[in-house]
Design an enzyme around this catalytic site. Structure first.
Site, PDB file in Angstrom:
ATOM      1  N   ARG A 157       0.517  -1.068  -0.165  1.00 26.06           N
ATOM      2  CA  ARG A 157      -0.042  -0.190   0.140  1.00 26.06           C
ATOM      3  C   ARG A 157       0.969   1.302   0.269  1.00 26.06           C
ATOM      4  O   ARG A 157       0.686   2.689   0.695  1.00 26.06           O
ATOM      5  CB  ARG A 157      -0.609  -0.031   1.299  1.00 26.06           C
ATOM      6  CG  ARG A 157      -2.230  -1.133   1.346  1.00 26.06           C
ATOM      7  CD  ARG A 157      -3.302  -0.846   0.146  1.00 26.06           C
ATOM      8  NE  ARG A 157      -4.676  -2.065   0.720  1.00 26.06           N
ATOM      9  CZ  ARG A 157      -4.788  -2.775   0.193  1.00 26.06           C
ATOM     10  NH1 ARG A 157      -3.615  -3.417  -1.139  1.00 26.06           N
ATOM     11  NH2 ARG A 157      -4.838  -3.308   0.223  1.00 26.06           N
ATOM     12  N   SER A 234     -10.327  -0.248   4.953  1.00 27.05           N
ATOM     13  CA  SER A 234      -9.547  -1.013   6.090  1.00 27.05           C
ATOM     14  C   SER A 234      -8.787   0.812   6.532  1.00 27.05           C
ATOM     15  O   SER A 234      -8.518   1.386   5.816  1.00 27.05           O
ATOM     16  CB  SER A 234      -7.876  -1.541   5.971  1.00 27.05           C
ATOM     17  OG  SER A 234      -8.623  -2.430   5.207  1.00 27.05           O
ATOM     18  N   GLU A 329      -3.591   3.265   7.338  1.00 26.22           N
ATOM     19  CA  GLU A 329      -4.138   3.523   5.884  1.00 26.22           C
ATOM     20  C   GLU A 329      -4.019   4.410   4.996  1.00 26.22           C
ATOM     21  O   GLU A 329      -3.214   4.943   4.204  1.00 26.22           O
ATOM     22  CB  GLU A 329      -4.756   2.130   5.647  1.00 26.22           C
ATOM     23  CG  GLU A 329      -4.161   1.682   4.858  1.00 26.22           C
ATOM     24  CD  GLU A 329      -5.102   1.007   3.251  1.00 26.22           C
ATOM     25  OE1 GLU A 329      -4.743  -0.030   4.264  1.00 26.22           O
ATOM     26  OE2 GLU A 329      -6.009   0.990   2.393  1.00 26.22           O
TER      27      GLU A 329
HETATM   28  C1  LIG Z   1     -15.528   0.892   1.012  1.00 25.38           C
HETATM   29  C2  LIG Z   1     -14.402   1.419   0.812  1.00 25.38           C
HETATM   30  C3  LIG Z   1     -13.672  -0.258  -0.148  1.00 25.38           C
HETATM   31  C4  LIG Z   1     -12.018   0.163  -0.052  1.00 25.38           C
HETATM   32  N1  LIG Z   1     -11.911  -1.141  -0.365  1.00 25.38           N
HETATM   33  C5  LIG Z   1     -10.183  -1.148  -0.819  1.00 25.38           C
HETATM   34  C6  LIG Z   1      -9.828  -1.954  -1.796  1.00 25.38           C
HETATM   35  O1  LIG Z   1     -10.177  -3.502  -1.450  1.00 25.38           O
HETATM   36  N2  LIG Z   1      -8.815  -1.874  -1.254  1.00 25.38           N
HETATM   37  C7  LIG Z   1      -7.816  -0.464  -1.374  1.00 25.38           C
HETATM   38  O2  LIG Z   1      -6.175  -0.888  -1.745  1.00 25.38           O
HETATM   39  N3  LIG Z   1      -8.589   0.532  -0.550  1.00 25.38           N
HETATM   40  C8  LIG Z   1      -9.885   0.179  -0.633  1.00 25.38           C
HETATM   41  N4  LIG Z   1     -10.134   1.812  -0.288  1.00 25.38           N
HETATM   42  C9  LIG Z   1      -9.811   2.785  -0.488  1.00 25.38           C
HETATM   43  C10 LIG Z   1      -9.347   3.128  -1.237  1.00 25.38           C
HETATM   44  O3  LIG Z   1     -11.197   3.369  -2.398  1.00 25.38           O
HETATM   45  C11 LIG Z   1      -8.745   4.208  -2.874  1.00 25.38           C
HETATM   46  O4  LIG Z   1      -7.098   3.607  -1.516  1.00 25.38           O
HETATM   47  C12 LIG Z   1      -9.043   4.523  -3.830  1.00 25.38           C
HETATM   48  O5  LIG Z   1      -8.025   4.019  -4.204  1.00 25.38           O
HETATM   49  C13 LIG Z   1      -8.990   5.622  -3.141  1.00 25.38           C
HETATM   50  O6  LIG Z   1      -9.392   6.188  -4.066  1.00 25.38           O
HETATM   51  P1  LIG Z   1     -10.061   8.251  -4.293  1.00 25.38           P
HETATM   52  O7  LIG Z   1     -10.369   8.500  -5.581  1.00 25.38           O
HETATM   53  O8  LIG Z   1     -11.601   7.831  -3.512  1.00 25.38           O
HETATM   54  O9  LIG Z   1      -8.996   8.879  -3.728  1.00 25.38           O
HETATM   55  P2  LIG Z   1      -9.341  10.016  -2.276  1.00 25.38           P
HETATM   56  O10 LIG Z   1      -9.561   9.332  -1.317  1.00 25.38           O
HETATM   57  O11 LIG Z   1      -9.937  11.220  -3.075  1.00 25.38           O
HETATM   58  O12 LIG Z   1      -7.874  10.831  -2.348  1.00 25.38           O
HETATM   59  C14 LIG Z   1      -7.054   9.581  -1.640  1.00 25.38           C
HETATM   60  C15 LIG Z   1      -5.160  10.254  -0.927  1.00 25.38           C
HETATM   61  O13 LIG Z   1      -4.508  10.196  -3.333  1.00 25.38           O
HETATM   62  C16 LIG Z   1      -4.163  11.629  -3.583  1.00 25.38           C
HETATM   63  N5  LIG Z   1      -5.540  11.633  -4.437  1.00 25.38           N
HETATM   64  C17 LIG Z   1      -6.307  11.631  -5.464  1.00 25.38           C
HETATM   65  N6  LIG Z   1      -6.325  11.717  -6.792  1.00 25.38           N
HETATM   66  C18 LIG Z   1      -5.208  12.113  -7.192  1.00 25.38           C
HETATM   67  C19 LIG Z   1      -4.566  12.124  -8.336  1.00 25.38           C
HETATM   68  N7  LIG Z   1      -5.004  12.468  -9.196  1.00 25.38           N
HETATM   69  N8  LIG Z   1      -3.432  12.363  -8.462  1.00 25.38           N
HETATM   70  C20 LIG Z   1      -2.423  12.525  -7.080  1.00 25.38           C
HETATM   71  N9  LIG Z   1      -2.945  11.918  -5.967  1.00 25.38           N
HETATM   72  C21 LIG Z   1      -4.556  12.185  -5.794  1.00 25.38           C
HETATM   73  C22 LIG Z   1      -5.687  12.587  -2.119  1.00 25.38           C
HETATM   74  O14 LIG Z   1      -4.927  14.077  -2.299  1.00 25.38           O
HETATM   75  C23 LIG Z   1      -5.568  11.748  -1.549  1.00 25.38           C
HETATM   76  O15 LIG Z   1      -4.086  11.857  -0.340  1.00 25.38           O
HETATM   77  C24 LIG Z   1     -11.313   0.613   0.176  1.00 25.38           C
HETATM   78  C25 LIG Z   1     -12.850   2.322   1.028  1.00 25.38           C
HETATM   79  C26 LIG Z   1     -13.366   2.113   0.843  1.00 25.38           C
HETATM   80  C27 LIG Z   1     -14.537   3.489   1.005  1.00 25.38           C
END
Ligand SMILES: Cc1cc2nc3c(=O)[nH]c(=O)nc-3n(C[C@H](O)[C@H](O)[C@H](O)COP(=O)(O)OP(=O)(O)OC[C@H]3O[C@@H](n4cnc5c(N)ncnc54)[C@H](O)[C@@H]3O)c2cc1C
Length: 338
Positions: A157, A234, A329
């Site tokens: 991660r 998580s 995480e």
């Molecule tokens: C119900 C649930 C289940 C999940 N299951 C998993 C799983 O199975 N596996 C897993 O790995 N994760 C999981 N996650 C975590 C999450 O979904 C992932 O980490 C996902 O990739 C985050 O994407 P986001 O667009 O929502 O990022 P955000 O939450 O909007 O951003 C996360 C971080 O990335 C930065 N960021 C966002 N976009 C960009 C960009 N374009 N360039 C640079 N930085 C950027 C943001 O500034 C922030 O620091 C889960 C979350 C939830 C709520």
């Protein structure tokens, strides 16, 4: 136009944004960030807000919501803009007859954030399929196409993007397989659900259905009606240790490049925190998911301070029981564990 960050995050947490903008093209995204940098304005990028916890005081700077779009399939290659919804990308890949993403079905958030923590599930991680990505570097003011070897994907991660605000990911290109068959099933629970053995392949669409079903049972697919999904998935990382203490010797363990990875969920549960724990803690607005102890959830009306209090309490309980310190995480912005 929303300025409450709580409207942009899956935990429904975070105070107001001082300034707010939506980027619908990569050029717009770069221009917004570049102009903010030139004026010394702090920037917070938000994709799906599914891995982000923001403080109750909000963000004293510019919040940029990434809403860029574009999907291009060329042979086995699929390029997607950062603002594309990840699960739609997975579904599109399968309908285009491309395999490789099926195990990553149902993960919330947008495509641009998947390299940030090298998103993974059921034995597949983003770096398995990532071919290149376009990155805007805020330090040098340049836009470059990177290959994955520059991303620092070695550790669980982790990447050079995680806990860094230097880079803006504009798009990603993935190298997939032109096939209706899945990759070999790598995860025992998924193999069991499919009625096959680890290493077998089945229809990729079948893997997607099974993964969505398994994830749904654990509250790991977003559902606005289900507070168990008002989470960041998580909350804590699975710790990687050089030596597992005797007290945790029964925890599920896996080899990892930097040591032994053990299940944070096992540690939490065996430190006495059951599914749903937290309803009697604090003001009861935050609890562990009733389906998965690794998810800290907003039961409605929670503040970020409430989440930090429960997360700190869980971390301290695990520390007292096993001498292992759990680390979040998710990204914490303007907040921290006590
Ligand atoms: C119900 C649930 C289940 C999940 N299951 C998993 C799983 O199975 N596996 C897993 O790995 N994760 C999981 N996650 C975590 C999450 O979904 C992932 O980490 C996902 O990739 C985050 O994407 P986001 O667009 O929502 O990022 P955000 O939450 O909007 O951003 C996360 C971080 O990335 C930065 N960021 C966002 N976009 C960009 C960009 N374009 N360039 C640079 N930085 C950027 C943001 O500034 C922030 O620091 C889960 C979350 C939830 C709520």
């Amino acid at each position: 136009m929303p300025t409450a960050i709580s409207e942009l995050t899956t935990m429904r947490l975070g105070g107001p944004a001082r300034e707010f903008a939506v980027a619908t093209t990569s050029d717009e995204l770069v221009a917004l960030v570049r102009d903010a940098d030139a004026s010394g304005t702090p920037v917070l990028l938000i994709g799906g807000g599914s891995n982000l916890v923001v403080g109750d005081q909000g963000f004293d700077g510019l919040v940029v919501k990434v809403e860029t779009s574009g999907v291009r399939v060329d042979g086995n290659s699929m390029s997607v803009a950062a603002g594309e919804r990840w699960d739609t990308v997975v579904a599109t890949s399968l309908s285009e007859g491309l395999a490789g993403l099926e195990a990553l079905s149902g993960i919330p958030g947008l495509a641009g954030a998947t390299p940030v923590q090298n998103v993974g599930a059921y034995g597949t991680v983003t770096s398995d399929v990532l071919d290149s990505l376009t990155v805007y570097d805020r330090e040098t003011g340049t836009t470059e196409v990177w290959t994955p070897d520059r991303c620092g994907f070695g550790l669980h991660r982790q990447s050079v993007f995680k806990h860094s605000t230097r880079y803006v990911i504009l798009d990603t290109t993935m190298s997939l397989r032109r096939s209706r068959s899945s990759d070999p099933v790598r995860y025992a629970g998924l193999a069991e659900r499919l009625g096959v053995t680890v290493g077998d392949t089945v229809a990729a669409a079948e893997v997607r259905e099974a993964v969505l079903d398994l994830r749904g049972q654990k509250g790991m697919v977003l559902d606005a009606e289900d507070h168990d999904t008002w989470s960041v998935g998580s909350f804590f990382l699975n710790p990687v240790l050089t030596k597992v203490p005797a007290t945790a010797s029964r925890a599920p363990q896996y080899p990892d490049p930097s040591g032994i990875k053990i299940h944070a969920a096992w540690l939490i549960q065996n430190a006495g925190f059951a599914h749903g724990y937290g309803t009697d803690f604090g003001n009861g607005t935050v609890s562990l998911s009733t389906k998965h102890v690794l998810a800290i959830t907003n039961r409605g009306g929670a503040t970020t301070a409430d989440v930090m209090a429960l997360a700190s309490h869980i971390r301290d309980g695990v520390q007292a029981e096993f001498g292992i310190t759990l680390v979040p995480e998710c990204d914490l912005v303007g907040c921290s564990l006590n």
